[in-house]
Design a protein around this motif. Structure first.
Motif, PDB file in Angstrom:
ATOM      1  N   UNK A   1      -6.478   8.775  -2.630  1.00 11.65           N
ATOM      2  CA  UNK A   1      -6.271   7.970  -3.882  1.00 11.65           C
ATOM      3  C   UNK A   1      -7.165   8.802  -4.914  1.00 11.65           C
ATOM      4  N   UNK A   2      -8.652   8.931  -4.584  1.00 11.72           N
ATOM      5  CA  UNK A   2      -9.338   9.631  -5.272  1.00 11.72           C
ATOM      6  C   UNK A   2      -9.160  11.020  -5.788  1.00 11.72           C
TER       7      UNK A   2
ATOM      8  N   UNK B   1     -18.915   0.091 -10.018  1.00 15.73           N
ATOM      9  CA  UNK B   1     -18.622   1.208 -10.703  1.00 15.73           C
ATOM     10  C   UNK B   1     -17.464   1.283 -11.419  1.00 15.73           C
ATOM     11  N   UNK B   2     -17.280   1.980 -12.581  1.00 13.55           N
ATOM     12  CA  UNK B   2     -16.309   1.760 -13.700  1.00 13.55           C
ATOM     13  C   UNK B   2     -14.857   1.757 -12.911  1.00 13.55           C
ATOM     14  N   UNK B   3     -14.593   2.482 -12.006  1.00  9.66           N
ATOM     15  CA  UNK B   3     -13.138   2.463 -11.615  1.00  9.66           C
ATOM     16  C   UNK B   3     -13.067   1.528 -10.422  1.00  9.66           C
TER      17      UNK B   3
ATOM     18  N   UNK C   1      -2.225   8.415  -1.790  1.00 12.69           N
ATOM     19  CA  UNK C   1      -2.685   7.208  -1.073  1.00 12.69           C
ATOM     20  C   UNK C   1      -1.727   6.645  -0.151  1.00 12.69           C
ATOM     21  N   UNK C   2      -0.371   6.675  -0.941  1.00 14.32           N
ATOM     22  CA  UNK C   2       0.725   5.971  -0.283  1.00 14.32           C
ATOM     23  C   UNK C   2       0.950   6.840   1.243  1.00 14.32           C
ATOM     24  N   UNK C   3       1.026   7.953   0.962  1.00 11.84           N
ATOM     25  CA  UNK C   3       1.356   8.956   2.123  1.00 11.84           C
ATOM     26  C   UNK C   3       0.151   8.832   3.151  1.00 11.84           C
TER      27      UNK C   3
ATOM     28  N   UNK D   1     -15.458   4.318   1.477  1.00  9.32           N
ATOM     29  CA  UNK D   1     -15.094   5.551   0.527  1.00  9.32           C
ATOM     30  C   UNK D   1     -14.838   6.868   1.260  1.00  9.32           C
ATOM     31  N   UNK D   2     -15.158   7.047   2.583  1.00  8.43           N
ATOM     32  CA  UNK D   2     -14.806   8.379   3.195  1.00  8.43           C
ATOM     33  C   UNK D   2     -13.425   8.137   4.036  1.00  8.43           C
ATOM     34  N   UNK D   3     -12.783   7.074   4.014  1.00  5.93           N
ATOM     35  CA  UNK D   3     -11.420   6.736   4.638  1.00  5.93           C
ATOM     36  C   UNK D   3     -10.441   7.565   3.940  1.00  5.93           C
ATOM     37  N   UNK D   4      -9.381   7.832   4.945  1.00  6.13           N
ATOM     38  CA  UNK D   4      -8.094   8.621   4.339  1.00  6.13           C
ATOM     39  C   UNK D   4      -7.290   8.166   3.175  1.00  6.13           C
ATOM     40  N   UNK D   5      -7.168   6.825   3.131  1.00  6.97           N
ATOM     41  CA  UNK D   5      -6.469   6.428   2.006  1.00  6.97           C
ATOM     42  C   UNK D   5      -7.290   6.427   0.732  1.00  6.97           C
ATOM     43  N   UNK D   6      -8.423   5.952   0.632  1.00  7.82           N
ATOM     44  CA  UNK D   6      -9.549   6.124  -0.338  1.00  7.82           C
ATOM     45  C   UNK D   6      -9.672   7.682  -0.921  1.00  7.82           C
ATOM     46  N   UNK D   7      -9.909   8.376   0.120  1.00  7.18           N
ATOM     47  CA  UNK D   7     -10.178   9.801  -0.313  1.00  7.18           C
ATOM     48  C   UNK D   7      -8.940  10.421  -0.998  1.00  7.18           C
TER      49      UNK D   7
END
Length: 85
Positions: A11-12, A44-46, A19-21, A3-9
């Motif tokens: 996106x969130x 989790x809901x999402x 996220x694509x970038x 959840x702390x990774x660059x892509x997930x952060x």
């Protein structure tokens, strides 16, 4: 990653284009052979929507997809060590 990774952060906080970038940056730095999209589901809901979005990015960059529990330590006795790292 987690959840702390660059892509997930990205996106969130800023949505699919961010996220694509972030994923493009990782692939540029490490190559597609060394990058994977991590999917986790903790009720989790999402979770489903996030995982679908992340999984859709993978083929555009030629990276793998792996489903994990997102675990950071194997048992309760290892918690303090994991938190220190």
């Amino acid at each position: 990653g987690c959840r702390k990774g660059a892509v997930r952060q990205a996106l969130s906080s800023d949505g699919p284009e961010a996220a694509k970038r972030a994923l493009a940056d990782l692939v540029d730095r490490f190559t597609a052979e060394r990058v994977s999209i991590e999917l986790t589901h903790h009720g989790q809901p999402l979770d489903d929507e996030r995982n679908a979005t992340l999984a859709e990015l993978a083929p555009h960059f030629g990276v793998g997809v792996v489903a994990t529990t997102g675990a950071h330590f194997a048992g309760p006795s290892r918690r303090r060590l994991a938190m220190a790292m």
